[in-house]
Enzyme design. Structure first.
Site, PDB file in Angstrom:
ATOM      1  N   ASP A   8      18.377 -16.264  -6.500  1.00 44.50           N
ATOM      2  CA  ASP A   8      18.485 -14.867  -6.937  1.00 44.50           C
ATOM      3  C   ASP A   8      17.300 -14.629  -7.864  1.00 44.50           C
ATOM      4  OD1 ASP A   8      19.040 -12.480  -8.175  1.00 44.50           O
ATOM      5  OD2 ASP A   8      20.868 -13.156  -9.183  1.00 44.50           O
ATOM      6  N   LYS A  70       9.750  -7.457 -11.549  1.00 47.48           N
ATOM      7  CA  LYS A  70      10.308  -7.102 -10.245  1.00 47.48           C
ATOM      8  C   LYS A  70      10.177  -5.601  -9.976  1.00 47.48           C
ATOM      9  CE  LYS A  70      14.724  -7.735  -7.796  1.00 47.48           C
ATOM     10  NZ  LYS A  70      16.019  -8.425  -7.919  1.00 47.48           N
ATOM     11  N   GLU A 168      20.681  -8.442  -1.662  1.00 51.27           N
ATOM     12  CA  GLU A 168      21.546  -8.894  -2.752  1.00 51.27           C
ATOM     13  C   GLU A 168      23.029  -8.556  -2.541  1.00 51.27           C
ATOM     14  OE1 GLU A 168      19.558  -7.250  -6.151  1.00 51.27           O
ATOM     15  OE2 GLU A 168      17.879  -8.631  -5.906  1.00 51.27           O
ATOM     16  N   ASP A 191      26.433  -3.097  -8.627  1.00 47.69           N
ATOM     17  CA  ASP A 191      25.529  -4.073  -9.246  1.00 47.69           C
ATOM     18  C   ASP A 191      24.812  -3.441 -10.439  1.00 47.69           C
ATOM     19  OD1 ASP A 191      23.559  -5.855  -9.948  1.00 47.69           O
ATOM     20  OD2 ASP A 191      22.856  -6.220  -7.904  1.00 47.69           O
TER      21      ASP A 191
END
Ligand code: AMP
Length: 630
Positions: A8, A70, A168, A191
């Site tokens: 992850d 990211k 994800e 999330d």
């Protein structure tokens, strides 16, 4: 070794996991830490450090310590707006691509991320004791092709063979074991991480998850809460006579203290914030309560609402059509977030909070809020499961484990009330609300049963316990009983008085692992005795009804005595006596069912004028109060 690990690669934290002997687990560092901050520090000497060490450098070297890279992954410089450039480090351009400047050099986001991925490789190899080179790496479902390619390149730069770039939410669903749900089941993955939020709707088709819709905000997350708490601390610092303006180092300390307080308040209801020597003359100390934190955080969490609505609408799914809502991202550990999600999606567990106390379980339509996994580890674990499937270490089709026999509790009249039927896929959860049978009852006995027979005494007793509650009139107590069988086949029983919150929990290990021949015998007996069992249940239910009718008739008779003609009184008294005689003839929990039903009917008929008279009396009373009758 030909194994594939799962990674992850998060905005805030990253983790690496591996399936060993069929069980996925996080590969921890030597010091036990499981998550690695996705932070890279480039020292002036040329040295690079990653993770916790880099995080500590943030205070001293904010301009050379890169975090949340990211957000820049695979993006063109032209795409960036002002907020994308708002960092303590400099943003640069590299042939039209967004890059950062650190340690005196221009670096692409994938180069920065590759440092994290290298560190994870070392961590994995140290934990496993052998070299690994194959990995599944996860990305947000909304990442476009350029962002996915950049992520893949980051992996390759770190020396990984990237076997798959996995969404994800799909990874999270795999970790939650949702591949075992029924075909066409739909789940929502909520999330909320450190810097990003997304809500994805998945549907299970032929054993694979399809992302139906995803919506979110790449600038919404735990960091926003930290910032808001930091602002609150800064204001308190000013009130306490501290500096009016914080320099970069002070601001970084405040932000860290804010995050630490926020995390502490997920478990505690208050915490102390201390900042010794914020300046040479000033130290800060103040208590923050969970209630205050929730007041600060609520508006930020509310910002997820529009995205949830949009994702559901894009997927063409209503919240109540979802089977489950699962939580991913460290920020979902916050109790307020769980409450908010549970209420917004109308999750079964939160029906009571919305005042639907009287609903029984069959009427509860909302999805289940599944919090069975660590939200910040689920994505890595799911990636590891995907890796194990790809390497052939585990079969594509996960074996379905089912309950061999029904599980339930004993209810009024000694009957079995099934909560989880035989052959239900595990893990599973079910619950129902029960009430008290008599006035002023001080406790409820919960008798856990297993088997296929109608009467409690014909099933196996797995355990019993009592739950105390406040004395209330008959039928007024609300005791929720919940059965949960976890993936290991352990039955967790929870009984809770919804009024007082008193609860009792027991764990029963023997609910799933039952000897086959005994199961066979139980099922055969239930078939052989099907008619007798059915009659027994009907008798118990009719007898309960008859007893209630007798009590009500007696009460009405006493109340209305003066107003009733003698013949009616005698008729009712006689019908009561006849019904009681049939009840008294009960032997071994069984009696003459047709006769009892006939007597109940007679009693109903005899009391009909009584009911009319009662109704008339109530009507007169009402009219009198309104001044229509004198
Ligand atoms: P992630 O991006 O999934 O690693 O999530 C990181 C975010 O989760 C950060 O904002 C953390 O402060 C937050 N977080 C981690 N643990 C907790 C906790 N126990 N309570 C509240 N927030 C947490």
């Amino acid at each position: 070794m030909d194994c594939i690990v799962g990674i992850d690669l998060g905005t805030t934290n990253s983790a690496v996991a591996f399936v060993e002997a069929g069980i996925p687990g996080i590969l921890a560092a030597a010091d036990g830490s499981r998550l690695m901050p996705s932070i890279v520090h480039y020292a002036a000497s040329g040295a690079v450090c990653v993770g916790e060490e880099a995080r500590r450098s943030q205070v001293l070297h904010p301009a050379d310590t890169i975090y949340s890279v990211k957000r820049l992954m695979g993006r063109a410089s032209a795409e960036l707006d002002a907020t994308d450039r708002d960092w303590p480090f400099a943003i640069a351009d590299h042939e039209g691509k967004a890059a950062v400047l650190a340690g005196g050099k221009r670096r692409l986001p994938e180069e920065v991320s590759s440092e994290v991925l290298k560190a994870l490789k070392l961590r994995a190899e140290a934990a496993l004791g052998f070299a690994v080179s194959r990995a599944v790496i996860t990305v947000p479902a909304y990442f476009n092709n350029a962002q996915r390619e950049a992520t893949k390149r980051a992996g390759q730069l770190a020396g990984w063979n990237v076997e798959r770039v996995l969404n994800e939410p799909t990874a999270a669903a795999l970790a939650y074991g949702l591949g075992r749900l029924q075909e066409r089941s739909r789940v929502a993955v909520f999330d909320l991480g450190g810097g990003t939020f997304d809500l994805s709707i998945l549907e299970l088709r032929e054993g694979m998850f399809e992302v139906l819709a995803t919506h979110g905000d790449t600038r919404l997350g735990g960091d926003d809460i930290d910032r808001a708490v930091g602002d609150w601390i800064a204001a308190q610092v000013r009130v306490a006579g501290g500096p009016a303006q914080l320099d970069l180092t002070m601001a970084a300390r405040v932000r860290m203290a804010a995050e630490a307080a926020k995390v502490a308040l997920s478990a505690a209801t208050e915490t102390e914030i201390t900042l010794p020597f914020l300046t040479a003359q000033f130290s800060f100390q103040r208590v923050l309560t969970r209630a205050e934190l929730e007041r600060i955080a609520r508006p930020i969490i509310e910002r997820t609402r529009g995205h949830c609505r949009q994702a559901l609408s894009d997927a063409g799914v209503a919240a109540h059509e979802l089977d489950q809502v699962i939580l991913v991202g460290g920020q979902t550990r916050m109790p307020l977030v769980r409450r908010w999600v549970g209420e917004w999606f109308g999750c079964r567990e939160y029906e009571e909070l919305r005042g639907n106390l009287s609903m029984n379980d069959a009427e509860r339509k909302g999805p289940a809020l599944n919090t069975s996994q660590h939200p910040d580890e689920a994505v890595a674990l799911g990636a590891a499961i995907q890796g194990a499937i790809l390497s052939g270490a585990i079969g594509q089709v996960l074996l379905l484990d089912v309950t061999p026999l029904s599980l339930g509790v004993e209810t009024f009249g000694g009957l079995m009330n099934v909560l989880i039927p035989r052959n239900t896929t595990i893990p599973t959860k079910a619950g129902e609300l029960f009430t008290n049978a008599v006035d002023a009852q001080r406790e409820m006995l919960v008798h856990v049963l297993q088997g296929e027979r109608e009467r409690a005494k014909d099933n196996w007793s797995l355990g019993r316990f009592a739950l105390a509650f406040d004395a209330v009139p008959r039928g007024a107590a609300r005791v929720g009983v919940q059965f949960e069988i976890d993936a290991d086949g352990i039955l967790h029983v929870l009984a809770r008085d919804t009024k007082t919150g008193h609860e009792q929990r027991v764990k029963i290990e023997s609910a799933v692992d039952v000897d086959d021949t005994k199961v066979q015998q139980m099922v055969e007996e239930s078939v052989t005795n099907a008619f007798a069992d059915w009659d027994a249940r009907r008798w118990v239910e009719s007898a309960l009804r008859a007893r209630e009718a007798v009590t009500a008739a007696r009460q009405a008779l006493a109340e209305m005595e003066a107003e009733l003609p003698v013949e009616t009184r005698d008729l009712v008294a006689q019908a009561i006596a006849l019904a009681e005689a049939v009840l008294a003839a009960e032997r071994d929990g069984m009696g003459d069912l047709p006769l009892l039903q006939q007597k109940i009917k007679q009693l109903d008929e005899a009391t009909a004028p009584l009911a009319d008279a009662l109704m008339q009396r109530a009507m007169d009373e009402l009219l009198r109060r309104r001044g229509v009758l004198s």
